[in-house]
Design a protein around this motif. Structure first.
Motif, PDB file in Angstrom:
ATOM      1  N   UNK A 200       0.833  -1.187   0.000  1.00 28.27           N
ATOM      2  CA  UNK A 200       0.000   0.000   0.000  1.00 28.27           C
ATOM      3  C   UNK A 200       0.874   1.244   0.000  1.00 28.27           C
ATOM      4  N   UNK A 201       0.447   2.234  -0.799  1.00 26.81           N
ATOM      5  CA  UNK A 201       1.218   3.456  -0.906  1.00 26.81           C
ATOM      6  C   UNK A 201       0.351   4.642  -0.506  1.00 26.81           C
ATOM      7  N   UNK A 202       1.016   5.728  -0.144  1.00 22.93           N
ATOM      8  CA  UNK A 202       0.300   6.944   0.210  1.00 22.93           C
ATOM      9  C   UNK A 202      -0.337   7.548  -1.035  1.00 22.93           C
ATOM     10  N   UNK A 203      -1.279   8.467  -0.800  1.00 20.24           N
ATOM     11  CA  UNK A 203      -1.937   9.128  -1.920  1.00 20.24           C
ATOM     12  C   UNK A 203      -0.962   9.889  -2.794  1.00 20.24           C
ATOM     13  N   UNK A 204       0.063  10.497  -2.176  1.00 19.52           N
ATOM     14  CA  UNK A 204       1.050  11.254  -2.951  1.00 19.52           C
ATOM     15  C   UNK A 204       1.908  10.330  -3.813  1.00 19.52           C
ATOM     16  N   UNK A 205       2.207   9.127  -3.306  1.00 21.34           N
ATOM     17  CA  UNK A 205       2.978   8.165  -4.101  1.00 21.34           C
ATOM     18  C   UNK A 205       2.181   7.750  -5.334  1.00 21.34           C
ATOM     19  N   UNK A 206       0.891   7.506  -5.138  1.00 17.58           N
ATOM     20  CA  UNK A 206       0.018   7.161  -6.265  1.00 17.58           C
ATOM     21  C   UNK A 206      -0.043   8.323  -7.252  1.00 17.58           C
ATOM     22  N   UNK A 207      -0.061   9.549  -6.721  1.00 19.28           N
ATOM     23  CA  UNK A 207      -0.100  10.733  -7.575  1.00 19.28           C
ATOM     24  C   UNK A 207       1.163  10.837  -8.425  1.00 19.28           C
TER      25      UNK A 207
ATOM     26  N   UNK B 268      12.631  11.054 -10.575  1.00 19.14           N
ATOM     27  CA  UNK B 268      11.376  10.300 -10.534  1.00 19.14           C
ATOM     28  C   UNK B 268      11.419   9.215  -9.454  1.00 19.14           C
ATOM     29  N   UNK B 269      12.529   8.483  -9.401  1.00 20.73           N
ATOM     30  CA  UNK B 269      12.649   7.402  -8.418  1.00 20.73           C
ATOM     31  C   UNK B 269      12.608   7.964  -6.998  1.00 20.73           C
ATOM     32  N   UNK B 270      13.341   9.062  -6.766  1.00 14.73           N
ATOM     33  CA  UNK B 270      13.361   9.672  -5.430  1.00 14.73           C
ATOM     34  C   UNK B 270      11.986  10.226  -5.063  1.00 14.73           C
ATOM     35  N   UNK B 271      11.283  10.805  -6.040  1.00 16.21           N
ATOM     36  CA  UNK B 271       9.946  11.344  -5.772  1.00 16.21           C
ATOM     37  C   UNK B 271       8.998  10.236  -5.331  1.00 16.21           C
ATOM     38  N   UNK B 272       9.089   9.084  -5.999  1.00 14.91           N
ATOM     39  CA  UNK B 272       8.224   7.965  -5.624  1.00 14.91           C
ATOM     40  C   UNK B 272       8.589   7.419  -4.250  1.00 14.91           C
ATOM     41  N   UNK B 273       9.890   7.178  -4.024  1.00 16.83           N
ATOM     42  CA  UNK B 273      10.318   6.600  -2.749  1.00 16.83           C
ATOM     43  C   UNK B 273      10.049   7.541  -1.580  1.00 16.83           C
ATOM     44  N   UNK B 274      10.192   8.838  -1.808  1.00 14.82           N
ATOM     45  CA  UNK B 274       9.976   9.790  -0.718  1.00 14.82           C
ATOM     46  C   UNK B 274       8.536   9.751  -0.227  1.00 14.82           C
ATOM     47  N   UNK B 275       7.612   9.380  -1.119  1.00 12.91           N
ATOM     48  CA  UNK B 275       6.205   9.322  -0.725  1.00 12.91           C
ATOM     49  C   UNK B 275       5.759   7.918  -0.329  1.00 12.91           C
ATOM     50  N   UNK B 276       6.382   6.889  -0.920  1.00 14.75           N
ATOM     51  CA  UNK B 276       5.936   5.517  -0.640  1.00 14.75           C
ATOM     52  C   UNK B 276       6.511   4.963   0.651  1.00 14.75           C
TER      53      UNK B 276
ATOM     54  N   UNK C  49      12.923  13.572   0.366  1.00  8.25           N
ATOM     55  CA  UNK C  49      13.060  13.607  -1.092  1.00  8.25           C
ATOM     56  C   UNK C  49      14.422  14.101  -1.556  1.00  8.25           C
ATOM     57  N   UNK C  50      14.818  15.307  -1.136  1.00 13.51           N
ATOM     58  CA  UNK C  50      16.025  15.901  -1.700  1.00 13.51           C
ATOM     59  C   UNK C  50      17.258  15.065  -1.394  1.00 13.51           C
ATOM     60  N   UNK C  51      17.383  14.613  -0.152  1.00 14.86           N
ATOM     61  CA  UNK C  51      18.560  13.819   0.215  1.00 14.86           C
ATOM     62  C   UNK C  51      18.570  12.481  -0.519  1.00 14.86           C
ATOM     63  N   UNK C  52      17.376  11.906  -0.726  1.00 12.75           N
ATOM     64  CA  UNK C  52      17.296  10.648  -1.470  1.00 12.75           C
ATOM     65  C   UNK C  52      17.703  10.864  -2.919  1.00 12.75           C
ATOM     66  N   UNK C  53      17.236  11.958  -3.505  1.00 14.66           N
ATOM     67  CA  UNK C  53      17.579  12.274  -4.894  1.00 14.66           C
ATOM     68  C   UNK C  53      19.087  12.470  -5.040  1.00 14.66           C
ATOM     69  N   UNK C  54      19.666  13.274  -4.167  1.00 10.90           N
ATOM     70  CA  UNK C  54      21.111  13.525  -4.225  1.00 10.90           C
ATOM     71  C   UNK C  54      21.890  12.224  -4.036  1.00 10.90           C
ATOM     72  N   UNK C  55      21.413  11.374  -3.122  1.00 14.02           N
ATOM     73  CA  UNK C  55      22.106  10.104  -2.863  1.00 14.02           C
ATOM     74  C   UNK C  55      22.098   9.222  -4.107  1.00 14.02           C
TER      75      UNK C  55
END
Length: 425
Positions: free
Chosen positions: A5-12, A155-163, A168-174
């Motif tokens: 199950x994912x959050x509404x923002x992850x689905x978005x 895109x990957x960081x945006x999804x993971x940050x919500x799911x 988000x930013x630190x995940x993207x940079x990583x």
């Protein structure tokens, strides 16, 4: 197995990405180079083959050689043709495994296609033309793939940050740092294949197949070395725990909690891996203190044991290829405020120290391990960690730990788990 199950923002995020791909294809379908259909199909087939031969990374995700083809497509096709080719090939490649999931296939195809589309746009806007001489298109040939790399990881960081609630930013940079060099090293191969494709014949693209087995073998050898290191480390840890009654599983639990905290902080998987190794080895220096622990003498010489076992452990870990592992083992009992004096104070070593310090403190208190004599409740442990936030323990790490501990699937052990581990029959 329960459905994920994912959050509404992850689905978005997923829905918006797939919708964007669909709109781009509908609006600009007339600009797809249909007269190059044989070449497009050749690209698609090769991308499918490369995607199907992806190697699973034990640290998470997959490693694929398809990136080379994405970059070649950026060089030789217009942006919308690049989008169509990459999305179609990568989508089919992701759908070949039996356990494929519709939304994941569509999202992967969409985000990879859009990333290639924007990369091709940057390449064209900057004057990229692989048919011209070397000079004019060297910079576009570099920035087009880099744009693809940045957007793909966005895109990957945006999804993971919500799911999974990662920053988000630190995940993207990583993620960007994680794969930057490997993708940069792919560019020369992509340029060479692109030149042969344009100046000799499109069938030159088949040269990619010649390099594919060697690329896959290199990836497997690299991952195999990491797995070998982990097996050796785990064997050493088990040997240590055999001589220390009551500590079975302690190092693994500390490692698991350290991994969760590191990911919560947005560290890359390579950084997480180094911290995992250090967490597994953090108590390996206790191997010489079993008699003192058994007799109880260690409890009257706590400072001596804590200091010396860290020094011994660091020496044992010094033979590993990453020096940060040894440094984390050496300084994991130091207060966060005192770590400014350690070598490479702003490095991964310091981050690993403060993460392992929290993870070990939590596990040792909950399970009543040295230097504590009795187990403590989770509430007592949490109260202690919060009380010493910013002095004994790094504030950001404590905050990340509390977020991890608050989740339903928290790795935080309980007193009941400890009692159950001693039940027989």
């Amino acid at each position: 197995m329960s459905a994920m199950r994912f959050s509404g923002l992850a689905v978005l995020v997923v829905s918006a990405t797939i919708t964007t791909l669909s709109l781009l294809l509908v609006v600009f379908a007339h600009e797809i180079s249909w007269h190059l259909l044989p070449q497009i199909l050749l690209f698609v087939v090769l991308i499918v083959i490369a995607a199907d031969l992806m190697v699973r990374d034990p640290a998470g995700g997959t490693i694929s050689s398809a990136t080379t083809l994405f970059y070649v497509a950026i060089y030789v096709f217009n942006p919308i043709t690049t989008l169509f080719t990459v999305a179609l090939g990568y989508g089919i490649g992701n759908a070949l495994p039996r356990n494929w999931v519709t939304w994941r296939v569509l999202f992967n195809a969409a985000q990879m296609g859009i990333s290639a589309f924007v990369g091709a746009l940057v390449y064209r806007v900057l004057g990229g033309n692989i048919s011209a001489g070397f000079g004019p298109w060297i910079l576009p040939a570099l920035l087009g793939p880099i744009t693809h790399h940045l957007l793909n990881n966005f895109f990957v960081a945006a999804f993971l940050s919500q799911s999974v609630q990662l920053p988000f930013f630190r995940t993207w940079v990583a993620f960007v740092r994680e794969f930057l060099w490997s993708n940069l090293l792919t560019i020369p191969t992509a340029v060479l294949i692109g030149l042969l494709y344009v100046r000799v014949h499109p069938v030159s693209l088949l040269l990619f197949l010649v390099s594919l087995p060697f690329q896959r073998l290199a990836i497997k050898v690299y991952l195999g070395q990491r797995e070998t290191h982990l097996r050796i480390i785990e064997s050493l840890v088990k040997t240590t725990e055999l001589g220390l009654p009551g500590t079975k599983g302690h190092s693994r639990r500390v490692a698991d909690l350290s991994i969760a905290i590191a990911r919560e902080l947005g560290l890359s998987e390579r950084e997480v891996e180094i911290i995992e190794y250090a967490a597994l080895l953090h108590d390996v220096g206790m191997i010489g203190f079993d008699d003192m622990l058994a007799s109880g003498e260690a409890y009257s010489r706590v400072d001596y044991v804590l200091e010396d076992h860290a020094v011994i452990g660091a020496e044992l870990a010094s033979g590993l290829p990453r020096p940060e592992i040894s440094e984390i083992v050496r300084f994991h009992h130091k207060m966060a405020s005192s770590l400014e004096r350690m070598p490479r104070k702003r490095s991964l070593a310091r981050t690993g120290c403060v993460i392992v310090a929290v993870a070990e403190e939590v596990d040792s208190r909950i399970f009543g391990l040295f230097p504590y004599r009795e187990p403590q409740s989770q509430d007592m442990v949490l109260e202690y960690i919060i009380k010493h936030r910013g002095r004994l323990f790094d504030a950001a790490v404590v905050d990340a730990f509390l977020r991890v501990a608050s989740r339903k699937d928290s790795l935080l052990p309980s007193i009941e788990d400890h009692a159950a581990s001693f039940q027989v029959g």
